[in-house]
Design an enzyme around this catalytic site. Sequence first.
Site, PDB file in Angstrom:
ATOM      1  CB  THR A  61       1.686   8.136  -1.800  1.00 51.51           C
ATOM      2  OG1 THR A  61       1.602   6.678  -1.828  1.00 51.51           O
ATOM      3  CG2 THR A  61       1.017   9.122  -1.249  1.00 51.51           C
TER       4      THR A  61
ATOM      5  NE  ARG B 298       0.795   5.687   1.487  1.00 46.21           N
ATOM      6  CZ  ARG B 298      -0.583   4.880   1.371  1.00 46.21           C
ATOM      7  NH1 ARG B 298       0.047   4.212   2.882  1.00 46.21           N
ATOM      8  NH2 ARG B 298      -0.345   4.387   0.603  1.00 46.21           N
TER       9      ARG B 298
ATOM     10  CE  LYS C 174      -2.787   3.318  -5.975  1.00 47.58           C
ATOM     11  NZ  LYS C 174      -1.464   4.312  -5.593  1.00 47.58           N
TER      12      LYS C 174
ATOM     13  CD  GLU D 119       3.663   2.645  -4.915  1.00 44.60           C
ATOM     14  OE1 GLU D 119       2.907   2.873  -3.958  1.00 44.60           O
ATOM     15  OE2 GLU D 119       2.665   1.867  -5.960  1.00 44.60           O
TER      16      GLU D 119
END
Length: 216
Positions: free
Chosen positions: A71, A47, A131, A43
């Site tokens: 994210t 960010r 998650k 993943e």
Amino acid sequence: MQLTMDEVLQQARPVLPVLVIEDVGLAVDLARALYAGGVRVLEVTLRTPGALDALAAMRKELPELLIGAGTLIHAEQFAEARDAGAQFTVSPGCTERLAAAADDAGLPYLPGVMTPSEVLLALEYGYRSLKLFPANGASSIKMLKSFKGPFTGIRFCPTGGITPDNLLSFLRLPNVACVGGTWIAPSNLVRARAWDQITQLAAEARALASSLEQPL
């Protein structure tokens, strides 16, 4: 044929590396180091400014890897991730707008949850692979155990707080498909181009978990 999110997590087991890539030029070498350690799914978190470029470079050079974007906190990021080549998407939470954007993008989606109410919300949107974020050690292990009864058939990927010390405690839980971890490729080792060490960390995580996969 596109994989389901449950199938993505099965392929990721035991650990889904969660990557923060600051230098796009290091992305491919990082992916190769992880692949050498046995990683097949990773993943890339959105960010950093170059995250999507890093993801695209990895997809081009290592098509054998399954690479997702993480994210995602804005709806428009789902289409951007898809266009960059992401094969699945991950968010730290779950909202109606994010769920709709994930559906529009047509990618497997792993929404984040932390409470029973958030699990119920995700279930209303049709998600059964979730998650758990943040995963705070022993308290999160207790929570996942308590989730097993009311949330039958739900599979979790705990992330945020997973370490080699508690890895097995999470993976032993029957409702945990895999865990997400940043420790496999910490920023200091990436900046140092310590690819052998990153390969070793990935291999050690797989070796640590291998005992759980052996028949009794």
